[in-house]
Design a protein around this motif. Structure first.
Motif, PDB file in Angstrom:
ATOM      1  N   ASN A   7     -57.691  88.900  34.002  1.00 41.39           N
ATOM      2  CA  ASN A   7     -57.327  88.713  35.401  1.00 41.39           C
ATOM      3  C   ASN A   7     -56.053  89.498  35.704  1.00 41.39           C
ATOM      4  N   PRO A   8     -56.166  90.806  35.924  1.00 41.78           N
ATOM      5  CA  PRO A   8     -54.993  91.618  36.154  1.00 41.78           C
ATOM      6  C   PRO A   8     -54.330  91.285  37.478  1.00 41.78           C
ATOM      7  N   PRO A   9     -53.017  91.522  37.596  1.00 41.57           N
ATOM      8  CA  PRO A   9     -52.318  91.248  38.840  1.00 41.57           C
ATOM      9  C   PRO A   9     -52.742  92.219  39.928  1.00 41.57           C
ATOM     10  N   ALA A  10     -52.433  91.851  41.157  1.00 42.65           N
ATOM     11  CA  ALA A  10     -52.737  92.745  42.272  1.00 42.65           C
ATOM     12  C   ALA A  10     -51.983  94.062  42.097  1.00 42.65           C
ATOM     13  N   ILE A  11     -52.596  95.147  42.568  1.00 45.14           N
ATOM     14  CA  ILE A  11     -51.972  96.452  42.438  1.00 45.14           C
ATOM     15  C   ILE A  11     -50.906  96.601  43.516  1.00 45.14           C
ATOM     16  N   ALA A  12     -49.692  96.906  43.099  1.00 42.65           N
ATOM     17  CA  ALA A  12     -48.571  97.051  44.027  1.00 42.65           C
ATOM     18  C   ALA A  12     -48.158  98.509  44.121  1.00 42.65           C
ATOM     19  N   PRO A  13     -47.554  98.903  45.254  1.00 43.00           N
ATOM     20  CA  PRO A  13     -47.065 100.286  45.368  1.00 43.00           C
ATOM     21  C   PRO A  13     -45.855 100.503  44.487  1.00 43.00           C
ATOM     22  N   HIS A  14     -45.560 101.758  44.215  1.00 40.05           N
ATOM     23  CA  HIS A  14     -44.368 102.067  43.456  1.00 40.05           C
ATOM     24  C   HIS A  14     -43.136 101.620  44.221  1.00 40.05           C
ATOM     25  N   PRO A  15     -42.073 101.206  43.510  1.00 40.13           N
ATOM     26  CA  PRO A  15     -40.863 100.739  44.191  1.00 40.13           C
ATOM     27  C   PRO A  15     -40.142 101.885  44.876  1.00 40.13           C
ATOM     28  N   THR A  16     -39.489 101.591  45.979  1.00 39.94           N
ATOM     29  CA  THR A  16     -38.618 102.550  46.634  1.00 39.94           C
ATOM     30  C   THR A  16     -37.197 102.306  46.154  1.00 39.94           C
ATOM     31  N   LEU A  17     -36.526 103.337  45.658  1.00 37.28           N
ATOM     32  CA  LEU A  17     -35.194 103.196  45.098  1.00 37.28           C
ATOM     33  C   LEU A  17     -34.171 103.487  46.185  1.00 37.28           C
ATOM     34  N   GLY A  18     -33.567 102.420  46.738  1.00 36.15           N
ATOM     35  CA  GLY A  18     -32.672 102.563  47.877  1.00 36.15           C
ATOM     36  C   GLY A  18     -31.424 103.370  47.614  1.00 36.15           C
ATOM     37  N   ARG A  19     -31.053 103.545  46.359  1.00 35.76           N
ATOM     38  CA  ARG A  19     -29.862 104.351  46.068  1.00 35.76           C
ATOM     39  C   ARG A  19     -30.092 105.819  46.386  1.00 35.76           C
ATOM     40  N   PHE A  20     -31.340 106.243  46.428  1.00 32.89           N
ATOM     41  CA  PHE A  20     -31.641 107.662  46.559  1.00 32.89           C
ATOM     42  C   PHE A  20     -32.374 108.011  47.846  1.00 32.89           C
ATOM     43  N   PHE A  21     -33.155 107.089  48.395  1.00 31.99           N
ATOM     44  CA  PHE A  21     -33.849 107.331  49.660  1.00 31.99           C
ATOM     45  C   PHE A  21     -34.127 105.983  50.299  1.00 31.99           C
ATOM     46  N   SER A  22     -34.133 105.964  51.627  1.00 33.19           N
ATOM     47  CA  SER A  22     -34.231 104.687  52.335  1.00 33.19           C
ATOM     48  C   SER A  22     -35.649 104.335  52.760  1.00 33.19           C
ATOM     49  N   LYS A  23     -36.534 105.331  52.827  1.00 34.03           N
ATOM     50  CA  LYS A  23     -37.901 105.079  53.254  1.00 34.03           C
ATOM     51  C   LYS A  23     -38.878 105.660  52.243  1.00 34.03           C
ATOM     52  N   ALA A  24     -40.033 105.028  52.132  1.00 34.64           N
ATOM     53  CA  ALA A  24     -41.022 105.478  51.156  1.00 34.64           C
ATOM     54  C   ALA A  24     -41.461 106.919  51.406  1.00 34.64           C
ATOM     55  N   ASP A  25     -41.534 107.319  52.708  1.00 36.40           N
ATOM     56  CA  ASP A  25     -42.002 108.676  52.979  1.00 36.40           C
ATOM     57  C   ASP A  25     -40.955 109.745  52.676  1.00 36.40           C
ATOM     58  N   GLN A  26     -39.726 109.312  52.336  1.00 38.71           N
ATOM     59  CA  GLN A  26     -38.687 110.257  51.936  1.00 38.71           C
ATOM     60  C   GLN A  26     -38.740 110.554  50.430  1.00 38.71           C
ATOM     61  N   LYS A  27     -39.506 109.769  49.705  1.00 42.05           N
ATOM     62  CA  LYS A  27     -39.518 109.896  48.255  1.00 42.05           C
ATOM     63  C   LYS A  27     -40.039 111.253  47.802  1.00 42.05           C
ATOM     64  N   ARG A  28     -41.110 111.732  48.442  1.00 43.37           N
ATOM     65  CA  ARG A  28     -41.737 112.977  48.021  1.00 43.37           C
ATOM     66  C   ARG A  28     -40.751 114.134  48.054  1.00 43.37           C
ATOM     67  N   GLU A  29     -40.003 114.266  49.149  1.00 45.53           N
ATOM     68  CA  GLU A  29     -39.050 115.359  49.281  1.00 45.53           C
ATOM     69  C   GLU A  29     -37.882 115.195  48.314  1.00 45.53           C
ATOM     70  N   PHE A  30     -37.429 113.955  48.124  1.00 40.30           N
ATOM     71  CA  PHE A  30     -36.324 113.722  47.192  1.00 40.30           C
ATOM     72  C   PHE A  30     -36.715 114.101  45.773  1.00 40.30           C
ATOM     73  N   VAL A  31     -37.892 113.668  45.339  1.00 39.31           N
ATOM     74  CA  VAL A  31     -38.334 113.964  43.975  1.00 39.31           C
ATOM     75  C   VAL A  31     -38.462 115.474  43.767  1.00 39.31           C
ATOM     76  N   ARG A  32     -39.058 116.157  44.741  1.00 43.10           N
ATOM     77  CA  ARG A  32     -39.181 117.608  44.616  1.00 43.10           C
ATOM     78  C   ARG A  32     -37.805 118.265  44.497  1.00 43.10           C
ATOM     79  N   ARG A  33     -36.862 117.843  45.341  1.00 44.73           N
ATOM     80  CA  ARG A  33     -35.526 118.448  45.357  1.00 44.73           C
ATOM     81  C   ARG A  33     -34.752 118.160  44.075  1.00 44.73           C
ATOM     82  N   VAL A  34     -34.845 116.935  43.572  1.00 45.40           N
ATOM     83  CA  VAL A  34     -34.060 116.580  42.396  1.00 45.40           C
ATOM     84  C   VAL A  34     -34.588 117.291  41.146  1.00 45.40           C
ATOM     85  N   PHE A  35     -35.904 117.512  41.076  1.00 41.70           N
ATOM     86  CA  PHE A  35     -36.437 118.245  39.926  1.00 41.70           C
ATOM     87  C   PHE A  35     -36.209 119.746  40.060  1.00 41.70           C
ATOM     88  N   ASP A  36     -36.200 120.254  41.279  1.00 48.40           N
ATOM     89  CA  ASP A  36     -35.803 121.651  41.473  1.00 48.40           C
ATOM     90  C   ASP A  36     -34.383 121.866  40.955  1.00 48.40           C
TER      91      ASP A  36
END
Length: 257
Positions: A7-36
C-alpha cells in the motif's frame, strides 16, 4: 534490496525549496542557471566528493540493472556525462548512447569529453518517438525535476517493451548519526572544497551556490516509497530499490513486454 510496499503512499510533487525560489514554476529556470554556473568545475568537485569511487559505482549499478552490450541508451540529465561514459562502455559503442540535459553549460562540458550525441531537453519532455530505447539512466538528478509522475510516464514512453529504467539517487539517511555526518560533509566541507578547487577564472560563486543547493535537495528529497510508487503508477513493473551505505539508492523498473 527492498520492494514496493503493498500500500504505497500517495504520490506527492517534488518540494519547492523556498531558499532558492518562491514558486514551483521558477524551479526550472533556477536549476538550469545553477548548473550552468557550476558546470566548469563540476567533475573536479565530484571526484573530491566521491573520493574517486564514483566511476566504479555508476558502472556497477548500470550492470546490475541490466545494461549490456548492444543496448540503445538514453541518459537523462546527463550533466557532464559521468553516467553516460559508463553506459557507453557497457553498451560497447558511444554511438548507442544519447545524453539529454536542460543546461547548456553541462552539455558543453560533456561534449568536450564524450563522443556521444547530446541534446538539450528536460526529463518531462523528451524529444523522441515512443519505444526508441532499450535502457534509460538518470544519475543523481531526480530531485531536480518538477513533476515525478510526468517524468516517469515520459521515461516509460520512450522505452521499448522490456526496456529498463535505472535511476541513481542520493537519499537522506534514516539513521540520525549518518544524517548529521552527511550534513556536515555536504554543507560544510564540500562548499569549502569547491571554493578552493575552483580557479579564479571560473565561476566560484556559481559553484558554491550549486553545491549549497545540492545539499538542500538531499535534505528535502522525496521519500523513496514515493519514488517507487511514482514508477509503478507510470506503468513500470518489477520496481525495486537497492540501498547502499544508507545513502545511495538505485531505483530500477521494467517496461512490460
Amino acid at each position: 534490496m527492498s520492494r514496493l510496499a503493498d500500500n504505497p503512499p500517495a504520490i506527492a510533487p517534488h518540494p519547492t525549496l523556498g531558499r532558492f525560489f518562491s514558486k514551483a514554476d521558477q524551479k526550472r529556470e533556477f536549476v538550469r542557471r545553477v548548473f550552468d554556473g557550476g558546470a566548469a568545475s563540476y567533475d573536479r568537485i565530484e571526484r573530491l566528493m566521491a573520493l574517486g569511487s564514483g566511476s566504479w559505482y555508476r558502472r556497477e549499478a548500470l550492470q546490475v540493472a541490466g545494461l549490456v552490450k548492444g543496448m540503445r541508451v538514453i541518459d537523462v540529465a546527463t550533466g557532464t556525462g559521468l553516467v553516460a561514459r559508463e553506459a557507453a562502455t557497457l553498451a560497447g559503442d558511444p554511438g548507442l548512447v544519447i545524453g539529454v540535459d536542460p543546461s547548456a553549460g553541462m552539455i558543453s562540458q560533456a561534449g568536450k569529453q564524450l563522443p556521444i550525441r547530446l541534446i538539450r531537453a528536460r526529463a518531462e519532455h523528451l524529444p523522441f518517438s515512443a519505444g526508441v530505447f532499450d535502457f534509460l539512466s538518470m544519475g543523481y538528478a531526480l530531485r531536480h525535476v518538477g513533476d515525478l509522475t510526468a517524468t516517469f510516464r515520459e521515461y516509460r514512453r520512450v522505452l521499448k517493451p522490456g526496456g529498463i529504467a535505472c535511476v541513481l539517487e542520493l537519499t537522506r539517511p534514516e539513521n540520525a548519526i549518518r544524517r548529521v555526518l552527511l550534513r556536515a560533509y555536504m554543507k560544510g566541507l564540500i562548499p569549502c572544497l569547491s571554493r578552493i578547487a575552483t580557479p579564479e577564472h571560473e565561476n566560484r560563486a556559481g559553484t558554491t551556490l550549486l553545491w549549497r543547493y545540492y545539499w538542500e535537495t538531499i535534505e528535502s528529497c522525496v521519500e523513496p516509497a514515493t519514488v517507487l510508487a511514482a514508477m509503478q503508477a507510470a506503468g513500470f513493473v518489477n520496481v525495486t530499490r537497492r540501498v547502499r551505505l544508507g545513502i545511495f539508492s538505485d531505483y530500477v523498473g521494467h517496461v512490460p513486454t
